[in-house]
Motif scaffolding. Structure first.
Motif, PDB file in Angstrom:
ATOM      1  N   ALA A   1      -1.328 -19.527  63.761  1.00 41.01           N
ATOM      2  CA  ALA A   1      -2.132 -20.438  64.577  1.00 41.01           C
ATOM      3  C   ALA A   1      -2.650 -21.630  63.772  1.00 41.01           C
ATOM      4  O   ALA A   1      -2.678 -22.760  64.273  1.00 41.01           O
ATOM      5  CB  ALA A   1      -3.304 -19.688  65.212  1.00 41.01           C
ATOM      6  N   ALA A   2      -3.053 -21.390  62.523  1.00 39.93           N
ATOM      7  CA  ALA A   2      -3.588 -22.478  61.711  1.00 39.93           C
ATOM      8  C   ALA A   2      -2.508 -23.513  61.394  1.00 39.93           C
ATOM      9  O   ALA A   2      -2.742 -24.728  61.514  1.00 39.93           O
ATOM     10  CB  ALA A   2      -4.179 -21.920  60.417  1.00 39.93           C
ATOM     11  N   GLN A   3      -1.334 -23.039  61.010  1.00 38.37           N
ATOM     12  CA  GLN A   3      -0.233 -23.957  60.721  1.00 38.37           C
ATOM     13  C   GLN A   3       0.185 -24.713  61.979  1.00 38.37           C
ATOM     14  O   GLN A   3       0.473 -25.912  61.951  1.00 38.37           O
ATOM     15  CB  GLN A   3       0.960 -23.193  60.146  1.00 38.37           C
ATOM     16  CG  GLN A   3       2.218 -24.027  59.912  1.00 38.37           C
ATOM     17  CD  GLN A   3       2.003 -25.137  58.908  1.00 38.37           C
ATOM     18  OE1 GLN A   3       1.377 -24.927  57.880  1.00 38.37           O
ATOM     19  NE2 GLN A   3       2.531 -26.321  59.203  1.00 38.37           N
TER      20      GLN A   3
ATOM     21  N   ASN B   1       6.760 -35.470  75.635  1.00 38.38           N
ATOM     22  CA  ASN B   1       5.593 -34.606  75.504  1.00 38.38           C
ATOM     23  C   ASN B   1       6.078 -33.230  75.091  1.00 38.38           C
ATOM     24  O   ASN B   1       7.158 -32.795  75.496  1.00 38.38           O
ATOM     25  CB  ASN B   1       4.836 -34.530  76.827  1.00 38.38           C
ATOM     26  CG  ASN B   1       4.351 -35.887  77.284  1.00 38.38           C
ATOM     27  OD1 ASN B   1       3.688 -36.596  76.555  1.00 38.38           O
ATOM     28  ND2 ASN B   1       4.701 -36.257  78.511  1.00 38.38           N
ATOM     29  N   LEU B   2       5.256 -32.554  74.299  1.00 32.53           N
ATOM     30  CA  LEU B   2       5.726 -31.315  73.675  1.00 32.53           C
ATOM     31  C   LEU B   2       4.826 -30.116  73.943  1.00 32.53           C
ATOM     32  O   LEU B   2       3.597 -30.242  73.967  1.00 32.53           O
ATOM     33  CB  LEU B   2       5.792 -31.480  72.159  1.00 32.53           C
ATOM     34  CG  LEU B   2       6.693 -32.545  71.558  1.00 32.53           C
ATOM     35  CD1 LEU B   2       6.455 -32.615  70.053  1.00 32.53           C
ATOM     36  CD2 LEU B   2       8.158 -32.238  71.850  1.00 32.53           C
ATOM     37  N   VAL B   3       5.465 -28.952  74.082  1.00 36.14           N
ATOM     38  CA  VAL B   3       4.803 -27.672  73.870  1.00 36.14           C
ATOM     39  C   VAL B   3       5.447 -27.091  72.620  1.00 36.14           C
ATOM     40  O   VAL B   3       6.657 -26.839  72.594  1.00 36.14           O
ATOM     41  CB  VAL B   3       4.978 -26.715  75.063  1.00 36.14           C
ATOM     42  CG1 VAL B   3       4.470 -25.327  74.704  1.00 36.14           C
ATOM     43  CG2 VAL B   3       4.234 -27.243  76.276  1.00 36.14           C
ATOM     44  N   ILE B   4       4.649 -26.962  71.558  1.00 33.44           N
ATOM     45  CA  ILE B   4       5.176 -26.410  70.317  1.00 33.44           C
ATOM     46  C   ILE B   4       4.647 -24.996  70.133  1.00 33.44           C
ATOM     47  O   ILE B   4       3.653 -24.603  70.755  1.00 33.44           O
ATOM     48  CB  ILE B   4       4.857 -27.289  69.099  1.00 33.44           C
ATOM     49  CG1 ILE B   4       3.346 -27.381  68.865  1.00 33.44           C
ATOM     50  CG2 ILE B   4       5.472 -28.685  69.285  1.00 33.44           C
ATOM     51  CD1 ILE B   4       2.980 -28.058  67.547  1.00 33.44           C
TER      52      ILE B   4
ATOM     53  N   PRO C   1      -0.134 -26.968  71.585  1.00 38.08           N
ATOM     54  CA  PRO C   1       0.261 -25.839  70.747  1.00 38.08           C
ATOM     55  C   PRO C   1       0.057 -24.504  71.465  1.00 38.08           C
ATOM     56  O   PRO C   1      -0.973 -24.296  72.112  1.00 38.08           O
ATOM     57  CB  PRO C   1      -0.667 -25.961  69.539  1.00 38.08           C
ATOM     58  CG  PRO C   1      -1.906 -26.608  70.084  1.00 38.08           C
ATOM     59  CD  PRO C   1      -1.469 -27.487  71.232  1.00 38.08           C
ATOM     60  N   VAL C   2       1.040 -23.629  71.356  1.00 34.89           N
ATOM     61  CA  VAL C   2       0.923 -22.285  71.923  1.00 34.89           C
ATOM     62  C   VAL C   2       1.240 -21.285  70.821  1.00 34.89           C
ATOM     63  O   VAL C   2       2.399 -21.106  70.429  1.00 34.89           O
ATOM     64  CB  VAL C   2       1.886 -22.082  73.116  1.00 34.89           C
ATOM     65  CG1 VAL C   2       1.823 -20.639  73.602  1.00 34.89           C
ATOM     66  CG2 VAL C   2       1.539 -23.043  74.251  1.00 34.89           C
ATOM     67  N   ALA C   3       0.203 -20.644  70.307  1.00 40.58           N
ATOM     68  CA  ALA C   3       0.377 -19.651  69.249  1.00 40.58           C
ATOM     69  C   ALA C   3       0.787 -18.332  69.888  1.00 40.58           C
ATOM     70  O   ALA C   3       0.004 -17.707  70.607  1.00 40.58           O
ATOM     71  CB  ALA C   3      -0.914 -19.485  68.461  1.00 40.58           C
ATOM     72  N   ALA C   4       2.031 -17.928  69.652  1.00 42.39           N
ATOM     73  CA  ALA C   4       2.548 -16.712  70.290  1.00 42.39           C
ATOM     74  C   ALA C   4       3.869 -16.330  69.656  1.00 42.39           C
ATOM     75  O   ALA C   4       4.546 -17.157  69.040  1.00 42.39           O
ATOM     76  CB  ALA C   4       2.746 -16.945  71.789  1.00 42.39           C
TER      77      ALA C   4
END
Length: 259
Positions: free
Chosen positions: A41-43, A33-36, A61-64
């Motif tokens: 954010a769109a990509q 399992n992943l946190v990417i 997904p974590v946009a940061a």
């Protein structure tokens, strides 16, 4: 090969594209399992959806910006007890060392040394308690071989390498390994951007620039994100528990060394 990673959780930094995405994909294929993570954010959303559709794992997904305390908090909030951490981050832009001011140097060290150390400090105690942990730092061939204009990136990544050389041995007895993957010329957006600049500056065609560069590599080609990711996944596997403190070159033989 069964890697023994099914059901484990991995944080993969800067993984919406390029080498980070290659690592995330290989880990997902192994059942992680992943946190990417990424700043676009769109990509990042597109990458998460593609990985989720390809593999029967959870992808968060974590946009940061992973270099900021807020970004790190968001990553660790999404996965407070990771089994695997892949440290990756963009490096400073190519620039002559005479053009670097203090702020640029501080930013470069934060990106490529301080940030991975902070994340390691956050996740290793839990890994030790659980008796399993894998940390892979994506550094660069430039740690071993100077590359013109990448002095800041090289220095910061070399600093990370030296910093962790002792740390990895302190934690090895609790089932936690720390290794570094050193990419050479990999067929990524960053490499393509360099070729485009060279073509514009020299008047050569992009195809000619690529061909000339590839010819300097003993393997006669550029590396791929996919093969890079598979190597990362192996280092994270149950089979790699006796490998720690290593700097593994993936450069097609470009660095000329016997040892």
């Amino acid at each position: 090969m069964e890697l023994g990673l099914s059901g484990k959780w991995a944080i993969v930094c800067a993984s919406s594209r390029g080498l980070g995405r290659g690592c995330a994909s290989a880990l997902a294929e192994a059942g992680c399992n992943l946190v990417i993570n990424g700043r676009d954010a769109a990509q990042l959303t597109r990458t998460a959806e593609e990985l989720q559709n390809r593999f029967p794992v959870t992808v968060v997904p974590v946009a940061a910006d992973v270099s900021t305390p807020e970004g790190q908090k968001a990553l660790l909030g999404a996965c407070p007890a990771p089994d695997i951490l892949v440290n990756n981050n963009g490096g400073p832009p190519r620039k002559d060392y005479t053009e670097l001011d203090r702020n640029a140097m501080i930013d470069g060290v934060i990106q490529n040394m301080i940030t991975p150390v902070e994340l390691i400090q956050a996740v290793v105690p839990g890994m030790q308690d659980r008796g399993f942990g894998r940390i892979v730092n994506i550094t660069s061939l430039s740690v071993r071989m100077p590359i013109s204009g990448l002095d800041l990136s090289s220095g910061a990544r070399a600093g990370l390498t030296a910093f962790l050389a002792g740390v990895c041995r302190d934690v090895a007895g609790s089932g936690v390994t720390i290794n570094n993957l050193l990419p050479g010329k990999m067929d990524t957006d960053r490499l393509a951007g360099g070729f485009e600049r060279e073509a514009a500056q020299t008047g050569k065609s992009l195809a000619e620039v690529r061909k000339t560069s590839a010819a300097l590599i003993p393997a006669q080609r550029f590396g791929t994100a996919e093969e890079f990711g598979q190597t990362c996944a192996f280092l994270c596997s149950r089979h790699a528990g006796y490998i720690t403190g290593q700097n593994i070159l993936m450069d097609g033989g470009l660095f000329p060394s016997a040892f």
